[in-house]
Design an enzyme around this catalytic site. Structure first.
Site, short mmCIF file in Angstrom:
data_model
loop_
_atom_site.label_atom_id
_atom_site.label_comp_id
_atom_site.label_asym_id
_atom_site.label_seq_id
_atom_site.Cartn_x
_atom_site.Cartn_y
_atom_site.Cartn_z
N GLN A 18 0.79 -1.22 0.00
CA GLN A 18 0.00 0.00 0.00
C GLN A 18 0.83 1.28 0.00
OE1 GLN A 18 -2.62 -1.76 3.28
NE2 GLN A 18 -4.10 -0.56 2.14
N ARG A 75 3.74 -0.10 12.96
CA ARG A 75 3.48 -1.41 12.39
C ARG A 75 3.60 -1.32 10.87
NH1 ARG A 75 -2.06 -4.06 11.00
NH2 ARG A 75 -1.29 -6.09 10.36
N HIS A 119 1.10 -9.40 4.58
CA HIS A 119 -0.07 -8.53 4.42
C HIS A 119 -0.54 -8.66 2.97
CE1 HIS A 119 -2.14 -4.88 6.41
NE2 HIS A 119 -2.76 -5.06 5.26
N ASN A 164 -1.62 -10.84 8.49
CA ASN A 164 -2.65 -9.82 8.63
C ASN A 164 -3.95 -10.33 8.02
OD1 ASN A 164 -3.60 -6.94 9.04
ND2 ASN A 164 -4.03 -7.21 6.86
N GLU A 165 -4.99 -10.40 8.84
CA GLU A 165 -6.35 -10.67 8.36
C GLU A 165 -6.44 -11.84 7.38
OE1 GLU A 165 -8.21 -7.15 6.87
OE2 GLU A 165 -7.93 -6.03 8.72
N ASN A 293 -7.92 -6.21 14.18
CA ASN A 293 -8.25 -5.07 13.33
C ASN A 293 -9.76 -4.91 13.37
OD1 ASN A 293 -5.58 -5.03 12.65
ND2 ASN A 293 -5.85 -5.65 10.52
N TYR A 295 -13.12 -2.16 12.65
CA TYR A 295 -13.57 -0.91 12.05
C TYR A 295 -15.05 -0.59 12.28
CZ TYR A 295 -9.16 -0.62 9.44
OH TYR A 295 -7.84 -0.53 9.10
N GLU A 366 -5.26 -2.30 14.03
CA GLU A 366 -5.82 -1.35 13.06
C GLU A 366 -7.18 -0.87 13.54
OE1 GLU A 366 -6.25 -2.57 8.94
OE2 GLU A 366 -4.27 -3.49 8.96
N TRP A 412 -5.04 3.12 11.80
CA TRP A 412 -4.90 2.87 10.37
C TRP A 412 -5.39 4.10 9.64
CZ3 TRP A 412 -2.43 -0.65 7.51
CH2 TRP A 412 -2.57 -0.52 6.12
N GLU A 419 -5.56 1.78 -1.48
CA GLU A 419 -6.58 1.05 -0.72
C GLU A 419 -7.13 -0.13 -1.55
OE1 GLU A 419 -7.49 0.89 2.47
OE2 GLU A 419 -9.05 -0.52 1.84
N TRP A 420 -6.24 -1.03 -1.91
CA TRP A 420 -6.59 -2.28 -2.59
C TRP A 420 -7.54 -2.04 -3.78
CZ3 TRP A 420 -2.80 -5.03 -0.95
CH2 TRP A 420 -2.36 -4.92 0.37
N PHE A 428 -7.62 6.89 4.14
CA PHE A 428 -7.69 6.43 5.53
C PHE A 428 -6.62 7.09 6.41
CE2 PHE A 428 -10.27 2.67 4.43
CZ PHE A 428 -10.97 2.46 5.61
C1 GAL Z 1 -7.76 -3.68 6.52
C2 GAL Z 1 -6.42 -3.92 5.88
C3 GAL Z 1 -5.66 -2.68 5.54
C4 GAL Z 1 -6.54 -1.54 5.07
C5 GAL Z 1 -7.78 -1.39 5.92
C6 GAL Z 1 -8.79 -0.38 5.42
O1 GAL Z 1 -8.61 -4.74 6.23
O2 GAL Z 1 -5.61 -4.72 6.71
O3 GAL Z 1 -4.67 -3.04 4.62
O4 GAL Z 1 -6.77 -1.60 3.74
O5 GAL Z 1 -8.45 -2.60 6.05
O6 GAL Z 1 -9.59 -0.91 4.43
#
Ligand code: GAL
Length: 458
Positions: A18, A75, A119, A164-165, A293, A295, A366, A412, A419-420, A428
């Protein structure tokens, strides 16, 4: 008055693909994300991480920024194919040098590195030649890569995160196909996840057996939203619990208890691979801390099969397997990513984890907020993001006061970044990136963090 303890870990997080760029610099091999981004229409505006925010070349400036903003921990993740261009075998010394320099720079500035080994950027060769996470051999390849990292960086890195995830890697990469490697299946996610868990456990065993003298800690980071029962009907209460087990229990139950949740075994039958007795032993107790993580929150209700089904994306699993319908409350504010802001959900999740897994040390690795930031007179007044952080940190503080062992918090992200599948359209960061000049502009939230870290509260 919100006060955290003096040893609370205050950090911020990023990941290699990223932010780094330097996609083919100095001997780095391609990863599945490098290649996935070349397929038309997979990424918003067909963007990619080739240059990203050029952290590869600007890491010194970035560490200086971290330092100036008061962070005590950082991190970041290591790109596997920068260290091993083909995923196994030959080591790329220039890749080692990059991370070695970054680690030294952090330590010189009194910032503790927290290093994620995976990741999502699997070396492409392992995907093409070995079927990536679908092949059981991947666990050995990952262990060998992890060993190189322990050998080369473990004298200075004392905090390791294996994966990660894995939920995202499995569901979005192999179920819905919206993340690399872009496969769609209703059984492959369970197989990929199985190998991810074994890879994690093998790397941990390697660390604990051969690098004990480094006196570090090692764990895994899982992601989970909170699932609130839509009504107080028993079937909805059950649905919410089931959704949590399919989401985080899928990975945390093996790590803490040695096996998958019973409800997953009952519902998935042959599609859920089985651990041997030896593997169960290997996996059980394989994390020194609970990396989380988190959100957002959604309501969960029993799917009565009246026609509305939950979507796979963001559903905590494959919806048909769970019989859960997810929804949001109209009163919940939404981020620009459509994630609802529900701080009490964070508290409830911490409480649920604490109770189920016997009060482990939890680190939020995160937590963050996406919005459409604008630069005005050279400043970014991201007050909504700041408010989000304030509310979630209040929830964390309450959890600690109630006896939950929450030890640290990583925002985060340090920067706006790739962002992928959303490319650069979603922000973010607590530091703004001007994507034309790649200039870093601190947002109001970064300045706020500086104050609260200094005082361990506000
Ligand atoms: C998480 C991920 C991060 C970032 C974040 C916000 O799932 O580990 O790389 O993209 O979400 O979407």
């Amino acid at each position: 008055m919100i006060k955290f303890s003096n040893d609370f870990i205050w950090g911020t997080a990023t990941s290699a693909y990223q932010i780094e760029g330097g996609h083919n610099a100095d001997g780095k091999g391609p990863s599945i994300w490098d290649s996935y981004c070349t397929i038309p229409n997979r990424i918003k505006n067909n963007e990619n991480g080739n240059v990203a925010i050029d952290h590869y070349n600007r890491y010194k400036e970035d560490v200086a920024l971290l330092k100036s903003q008061g962070f005590k921990a950082y991190r970041f993740s290591i790109s596997w194919s920068r260290i091993m261009p083909e995923g196994k075998g030959k080591i790329n010394e220039e890749g080692i040098l990059f991370y070695s320099n970054l680690i030294d720079e952090l330590l010189k500035n009194d910032i503790t590195p927290w290093v994620t080994l995976y990741h999502w950027d699997l070396p492409l060769a392992l995907e093409m030649e070995n079927d990536g996470w679908l092949n059981p051999d991947i666990a050995d390849y990952f262990e060998a890569f992890a060993k190189v990292c322990f050998e080369r960086f473990g004298d200075r890195v004392k905090n390791w995160i294996t994966l990660n995830e894995p939920w995202v890697a499995a569901i979005l990469g192999y179920g819905q196909g919206v993340f690399a490697p872009g496969r769609t299946s209703n059984s492959e996610p369970y197989l990929a996840a199985h190998h991810l868990i074994l890879a994690h456990a093998k790397a941990v065993k390697q660390y604990r057996t051969n690098f004990n003298n480094q006196k570090g800690t090692i764990g895994i980071t899982n992601n989970c939203d909170w699932r609130e029962p839509l009504t107080d009907k028993l079937c909805d209460i059950d649905a919410a619990e089931r959704a949590l087990l399919f989401f985080i229990g899928w990975f945390a139950d093996p790590v803490y208890f040695g096996d998958y949740p019973q409800v997953m075994k009952d519902r998935l039958g042959e599609r859920l691979p089985k651990f041997t007795e030896e593997e169960k032993e290997l996996i059980k107790d394989s994390s020194d801390f609970f990396g989380l993580n988190h959100y957002t929150t959604m309501y969960a209700a029993e799917d009565d099969h009246s026609g509305i089904t939950g979507s796979v994306y963001g559903n905590g699993g494959i919806s048909e397997d769970q019989d859960v319908i997810l929804s949001q409350d109209e009163s919940w504010p939404l981020t620009s990513f459509n994630w609802a802001v529900v701080p009490w959900g964070c508290y409830k999740l911490l409480d649920w984890i604490s109770k189920r897994y016997n009060n482990p040390d939890i680190i939020i690795t995160e937590n963050g907020f996406a919005c459409d930031d604008k630069v005005e007179n050279g400043e970014v007044n991201d007050l909504e993001r700041l408010d989000y952080y304030k509310q979630y940190l209040e929830a964390c503080n309450k959890a600690i006061a109630d006896g939950i062992n929450l030890k640290g918090y990583f925002a985060w992200s340090l920067f706006d970044n790739f962002e992928w599948a959303s490319g650069y359209s979603v922000r973010f960061g607590i530091n703004y990136i001007d994507y034309k000049t790649l200039k870093r502009i601190p947002k109001a939230s970064a300045l706020w963090f500086k104050q609260i870290i200094k005082n361990n509260g506000w």
